[in-house]
Design a protein around this motif. Structure first.
Motif, PDB file in Angstrom:
ATOM      1  N   THR A  21       0.406  -1.063  -0.486  1.00  0.00           N
ATOM      2  CA  THR A  21       0.014   0.087  -0.794  1.00  0.00           C
ATOM      3  C   THR A  21       1.383   1.317  -0.153  1.00  0.00           C
ATOM      4  O   THR A  21       0.124   2.121   0.056  1.00  0.00           O
ATOM      5  N   SER A  22       1.452   0.805  -0.096  1.00  0.00           N
ATOM      6  CA  SER A  22       3.024   2.478  -0.052  1.00  0.00           C
ATOM      7  C   SER A  22       3.293   3.027  -1.426  1.00  0.00           C
ATOM      8  O   SER A  22       3.189   2.118  -2.009  1.00  0.00           O
ATOM      9  N   LYS A  23       3.061   3.948  -1.444  1.00  0.00           N
ATOM     10  CA  LYS A  23       3.266   4.599  -2.747  1.00  0.00           C
ATOM     11  C   LYS A  23       4.562   5.389  -2.860  1.00  0.00           C
ATOM     12  O   LYS A  23       5.424   6.538  -3.712  1.00  0.00           O
ATOM     13  N   PHE A  24       5.650   4.737  -1.619  1.00  0.00           N
ATOM     14  CA  PHE A  24       7.120   5.055  -1.412  1.00  0.00           C
ATOM     15  C   PHE A  24       7.775   3.978  -1.887  1.00  0.00           C
ATOM     16  O   PHE A  24       9.025   4.848  -3.364  1.00  0.00           O
ATOM     17  N   ILE A  25       7.542   3.076  -1.817  1.00  0.00           N
ATOM     18  CA  ILE A  25       8.213   1.617  -1.697  1.00  0.00           C
ATOM     19  C   ILE A  25       8.130   1.566  -3.367  1.00  0.00           C
ATOM     20  O   ILE A  25       7.585   0.607  -4.059  1.00  0.00           O
ATOM     21  N   LYS A  26       9.589   0.947  -4.166  1.00  0.00           N
ATOM     22  CA  LYS A  26       9.471   1.004  -5.159  1.00  0.00           C
ATOM     23  C   LYS A  26      10.560  -0.683  -5.293  1.00  0.00           C
ATOM     24  O   LYS A  26      10.115  -1.372  -5.891  1.00  0.00           O
ATOM     25  N   LYS A  27      10.974  -0.984  -4.080  1.00  0.00           N
ATOM     26  CA  LYS A  27      12.395  -1.947  -3.742  1.00  0.00           C
ATOM     27  C   LYS A  27      12.288  -2.279  -2.987  1.00  0.00           C
ATOM     28  O   LYS A  27      13.175  -2.020  -2.326  1.00  0.00           O
ATOM     29  N   LEU A  28      12.078  -3.875  -2.953  1.00  0.00           N
ATOM     30  CA  LEU A  28      13.191  -4.253  -1.397  1.00  0.00           C
ATOM     31  C   LEU A  28      13.839  -5.141  -1.395  1.00  0.00           C
ATOM     32  O   LEU A  28      14.148  -5.331  -2.897  1.00  0.00           O
ATOM     33  N   ILE A  29      15.340  -5.187  -1.481  1.00  0.00           N
ATOM     34  CA  ILE A  29      16.248  -5.547  -2.036  1.00  0.00           C
ATOM     35  C   ILE A  29      17.161  -6.582  -0.029  1.00  0.00           C
ATOM     36  O   ILE A  29      16.745  -6.226   0.925  1.00  0.00           O
ATOM     37  N   VAL A  30      17.110  -7.892  -0.816  1.00  0.00           N
ATOM     38  CA  VAL A  30      17.053  -9.073   0.949  1.00  0.00           C
ATOM     39  C   VAL A  30      18.402  -9.155   0.502  1.00  0.00           C
ATOM     40  O   VAL A  30      18.464  -9.535  -0.534  1.00  0.00           O
ATOM     41  N   ILE A  31      18.764  -9.557   2.188  1.00  0.00           N
ATOM     42  CA  ILE A  31      20.034  -9.846   2.223  1.00  0.00           C
ATOM     43  C   ILE A  31      20.444 -11.464   1.805  1.00  0.00           C
ATOM     44  O   ILE A  31      21.254 -12.156   1.465  1.00  0.00           O
TER      45      ILE A  31
END
Length: 606
Positions: free
Chosen positions: A130-140
């Motif tokens: 639902t975020s209007k900001f998060i474009k990408k999650l970088i998974v460690i």
């Protein structure tokens, strides 16, 4: 510092040129239970590749990049990669909930978020939907199930993006533009009252923090090893690790706080910053071990501790010559015993161990110094880029009861109301997008208001009495310092947690969480039968035990500070239930609301 005024964006690259293939950090392989090194050259390679990759996926100068993970070496790489891309790092506690993450993501407008393990990924993915900001999650963590999320990329794949990116000129351009005015971190306060605020820390803050730590902690060398035991999100651990890496100290990354008792035995570091709770557990464990020995051995331990107290606190800390007879007793009787204790706790290589974040009781502080463990006790805030004051690491001139000597070139004064005020180059420029909070936090002439009450002695040692906002007034008009009361009670081995109650009440009461790992064996030894912990804490003998604890611990306090009634609780105060902040401070308003029934019962007229 060996590399004076090195910008954090350049630190890893500068150290790689100096140290090459020497290990910079170590991480633990949980399968083999071995510690694997990451060299300076490899660290620099990954920092540059991740930095290039961030630029290639459209991270712009001045962007805020989040890091939501437990301690992992990749977190430190990501941090420095953000700096190389001229972005600011926004660290988030690994235990944070979705609403907490959502608030910070929205406030800092985070578009790219590093995440650690499955829990962090699942929480971040929930926010991402639902975020209007998060474009990408970088998974460690490579074991994380991405669950088909097309807007997630693994850390290993991001390295490949960096390898393929044709933007060396751009990252070099950004690195060449670094300045003291660069915003490096936005660290959100834990929020014991109200919503969290983002503390802005610029390069100038860290430059000064490292400089004054270099002056105070001059005995630190590149032969030292440090265990990163606190969350890297915490300003204490974060600033400490910047300092250590800048000195070539080899940093071991402890992934889970719950594992520290195991991992410290494997690493046996010379340095480690810790919160008082760690030393409370060490103190309890040592005393439990002593009490489990035969009576004669207990007397021998106590004798040895008294020798250590006389030698270390009466002579060594003041640079005085130890009397020959005391020196002999210490060398041949006390010291060999202390070495055994140190080794059993993984502390035999201890050079100095910084300690801050909460109140460390005088009893425990004195005990550790008596047995030769150099706890470098201090005080600081996120807003002061960590340290405001601390003991000298050379184990000299410290004052038990104080929180150490004020750091060089930092201005500290006490307001007319008794509040500790700060001014200097380590003090934050303010809170991110919060002019209202800035107006409240600073005086009209630029002094930062810590919210802590205290005083300064003639030797420039600082003392704290309590948090001003935590002070409460009884119905009789007497002011009570709850942290002081809680600390006194929590020093007892039978107490795990405590919360003092009494604002606008006739008398002081307390909610107490027993140390069940101590209480249950005690009950067994005394032949006390019970079916559950709820049953145990209602047993008259157990209630009487805690009455004695309170009576003995508070007998020196004024009558109005005495704890008249108490309630034992089965379950501990936790972050998950909202009782504690991410830095383990009590949320007093929440506790008063959630335990209103128990509190009301303590004020029912007899």
């Amino acid at each position: 510092m060996e590399n004076k005024n090195v910008h954090l964006s350049h630190l890893v690259f500068t150290q790689a040129k100096k140290y090459g293939d020497r290990p910079a950090m170590y991480f633990r392989d949980d399968n083999t239970k071995t510690w694997l090194p990451i060299t300076w050259n490899e660290s620099a390679r990954q920092v540059r590749l991740i930095g290039k990759a961030l630029i290639s996926i459209d991270v712009k100068e001045g962007d805020r990049v989040g890091i939501f993970s437990q301690n992992m070496y990749e977190v430190i790489i990501a941090d420095f990669a953000n700096f190389a891309a001229k972005a600011a790092s926004v660290p988030l506690y690994a235990t944070s909930t979705a609403p907490q993450i959502e608030y910070i993501v929205n406030d800092a407008e985070i578009e790219y978020l590093f995440v650690g393990e499955q829990y962090q990924y699942d929480v971040a993915m929930e926010v991402q939907k639902t975020s209007k900001f998060i474009k990408k999650l970088i998974v460690i963590d490579p074991k994380v199930d991405l669950k088909g999320n097309k807007n997630a990329i693994r850390y290993s794949d991001l390295l490949l993006v960096g390898e393929k990116a044709n933007n060396d000129a751009e990252i070099d351009r950004r690195l060449a533009k670094t300045s003291e005015d660069d915003l490096m971190n936005i660290i959100y306060t834990s929020g014991t009252t109200g919503t969290p605020k983002g503390v802005m820390l610029h390069q100038s803050n860290f430059t000064e923090a490292i400089r004054i730590h270099e002056e105070r902690l001059a005995i630190t060398t590149d032969n030292d090893t440090s265990m990163a035991s606190l969350p890297l999100t915490h300003v204490f651990e974060r600033t400490w690790d910047y300092f250590c890496l800048g000195h070539g100290v080899r940093v071991y990354i402890n992934r889970s706080p719950a594992e520290i008792q195991t991992t410290i035995l494997e690493v046996r570091p010379t340095l480690m910053c810790a919160v008082p709770r760690y030393w409370e557990k060490v103190y309890a464990a040592i005393n439990a071990k002593i009490e489990s020995t035969p009576k004669l051995m207990q007397l021998f331990f106590k004798w040895a501790i008294s020798i250590g107290r006389k030698r270390n606190l009466n002579y060594k800390r003041f640079g005085k010559r130890t009397p020959p007879d005391l020196g002999t007793r210490y060398k041949f009787f006390a010291k060999p015993l202390f070495k055994m204790v140190h080794k059993a706790a993984g502390l035999e290589n201890c050079k100095y161990f910084p300690c801050a974040g909460a109140r460390l009781s005088d009893e425990i502080n004195e005990f550790m110094h008596a047995i030769g463990i150099n706890v470098c006790y201090g005080y600081g805030l996120t807003e002061s880029t960590a340290t405001v004051s601390c003991f000298f690491p050379e184990n000299r001139d410290y004052v038990i009861g104080s929180i150490g000597r004020i750091m060089p070139n930092l201005q500290v004064k006490i307001s007319e109301e008794g509040e500790i005020l700060l001014k200097g180059k380590t003090i934050t420029a303010g809170y991110y997008k919060r002019p209202d909070a800035n107006k409240e936090a600073f005086t009209s002439d630029g002094w930062f208001k810590t919210g802590d009450a205290g005083y300064i002695d003639m030797d420039n040692n600082l003392y704290i009495t309590d948090r001003i906002k935590d002070l409460f007034k009884t119905a009789g008009g007497k002011y009570i310092a709850p942290q002081l009361l809680e600390g006194i009670i929590c020093d007892d081995k039978f107490v795990e947690q405590a919360a003092a109650i009494g604002n606008e009440r006739k008398y002081v009461t307390m909610l107490i969480v027993p140390a069940f790992d101590i209480l249950e064996p005690y009950a067994k030894e005394k032949g006390i039968k019970y079916e559950s912990r709820a049953d145990l804490i209602q047993n008259p003998e157990i209630v009487a035990l805690y009455e004695d604890v309170i009576k003995n611990r508070t007998k020196e306090l004024a009558k109005y500070e005495q704890i008249k009634k108490f309630t034992l609780l089965v379950k501990p105060f936790t972050m998950e239930q909202g009782h504690l902040t991410n830095t383990l401070k009590l949320k007093r308003k929440v506790i008063n609301e959630l335990f209103s029934k128990e509190i009301a019962a303590m004020y029912t007229e007899d």
